[in-house]
Design a protein around this motif. Structure first.
Motif, mmCIF file in Angstrom:
data_model
loop_
_atom_site.group_PDB
_atom_site.id
_atom_site.type_symbol
_atom_site.label_atom_id
_atom_site.label_comp_id
_atom_site.label_asym_id
_atom_site.label_seq_id
_atom_site.Cartn_x
_atom_site.Cartn_y
_atom_site.Cartn_z
ATOM 1 N N ASP A 1 0.829 -1.198 0.000
ATOM 2 C CA ASP A 1 0.000 0.000 0.000
ATOM 3 C C ASP A 1 0.862 1.245 0.000
ATOM 4 O O ASP A 1 1.943 1.264 0.586
ATOM 5 C CB ASP A 1 -0.925 0.013 1.221
ATOM 6 N N LEU A 2 0.342 2.278 -0.659
ATOM 7 C CA LEU A 2 1.018 3.562 -0.707
ATOM 8 C C LEU A 2 0.166 4.541 0.088
ATOM 9 O O LEU A 2 -0.846 5.040 -0.389
ATOM 10 C CB LEU A 2 1.170 4.021 -2.162
ATOM 11 N N ASP A 3 0.550 4.769 1.337
ATOM 12 C CA ASP A 3 -0.205 5.657 2.219
ATOM 13 C C ASP A 3 0.497 7.009 2.267
ATOM 14 O O ASP A 3 1.599 7.118 2.801
ATOM 15 C CB ASP A 3 -0.293 5.043 3.617
ATOM 16 N N SER B 1 -3.102 3.672 -4.917
ATOM 17 C CA SER B 1 -3.276 3.235 -3.530
ATOM 18 C C SER B 1 -2.358 2.066 -3.212
ATOM 19 O O SER B 1 -1.986 1.855 -2.070
ATOM 20 C CB SER B 1 -4.728 2.825 -3.278
ATOM 21 N N SER B 2 -2.026 1.285 -4.272
ATOM 22 C CA SER B 2 -1.097 0.173 -4.061
ATOM 23 C C SER B 2 -0.269 -0.049 -5.316
ATOM 24 O O SER B 2 -0.675 0.301 -6.423
ATOM 25 C CB SER B 2 -1.846 -1.119 -3.698
ATOM 26 N N ILE B 3 0.906 -0.614 -5.103
ATOM 27 C CA ILE B 3 1.788 -1.029 -6.193
ATOM 28 C C ILE B 3 1.908 -2.541 -6.084
ATOM 29 O O ILE B 3 2.199 -3.078 -5.015
ATOM 30 C CB ILE B 3 3.183 -0.371 -6.074
ATOM 31 N N ASP B 4 1.659 -3.219 -7.194
ATOM 32 C CA ASP B 4 1.669 -4.673 -7.213
ATOM 33 C C ASP B 4 2.721 -5.161 -8.196
ATOM 34 O O ASP B 4 2.979 -4.503 -9.196
ATOM 35 C CB ASP B 4 0.314 -5.223 -7.663
ATOM 36 N N PHE B 5 3.312 -6.307 -7.900
ATOM 37 C CA PHE B 5 4.160 -6.939 -8.896
ATOM 38 C C PHE B 5 3.963 -8.438 -8.854
ATOM 39 O O PHE B 5 3.593 -9.026 -7.841
ATOM 40 C CB PHE B 5 5.632 -6.539 -8.786
#
Length: 183
Positions: free
Chosen positions: A36-38, A149-153
């Protein structure tokens, strides 16, 4: 002439197989991560519709440890999601990377883990890291152009079958790794 009939009984002690040398045709599990990117309340406005940011030198760093003597290519997929969990279309990035196999010592039969260090940037000629495989993805800044809101890989391993594989039986068939994101 008399026939001689012979019954031979022999006992073989338990055989313990330690290593495998050949071509492994199984699979290695995918690695999927999300964080998550808060931004906190003060920077929450960056996520509002229509707002974008331009990153001058985004950088991704992966260190992947291969504990088995199997060379692997991986397909790396990166993408971001908004507050509703939807993928932000401009954020999708795909690239293929090669992971070195663990070292195999023919004299001792030992297999030693090997690290592959990968540094991803949008301009590898200008920004690179010594001791790393430097990979250029020109549209890397698009990953975070719209604040997510989130970075996924997702890392999908593909086993290379063009050379002999060396595996310690009993060791798990997996890749270990760590990553860092610099914006």
């Amino acid at each position: 002439m008399n026939e001689i009939k012979m019954d031979v009984n022999f006992v073989i002690e338990d055989i313990e197989v330690e290593t495998f040398h050949g071509i492994y045709s199984g699979e290695i599990e995918n690695i999927e991560e999300s964080f998550d990117l808060d931004l906190g309340d003060e920077l929450a406005f960056l996520k509002e519709e229509g707002n974008t940011i331009t990153l001058a030198e985004p950088q991704l760093e992966f260190v992947i440890e291969n504990t088995i003597g199997i060379p692997v290519d991986v397909n790396l997929e990166l993408f971001c999601k908004d507050d509703k969990g939807n993928i932000i279309p401009t954020s999708e990035i795909n690239t293929q990377l090669s992971i070195l196999p663990a070292d195999y010592n023919e004299e001792t039969g030992e297999i030693s883990a090997k690290e592959t260090k990968i540094f991803i940037t949008s301009d590898a000629e200008r920004v690179s890291k010594v001791g790393y495989n430097n990979v250029e993805i020109p549209n890397l800044a698009n990953l975070l152009a719209k604040v997510p809101s989130s970075i996924d890989f997702k890392i999908t391993p593909i086993i290379k079958k063009d050379q002999t594989h060396h595996v310690n039986i009993g060791d798990p068939i997996k890749l270990n790794g760590s990553y860092a994101v610099v914006i």
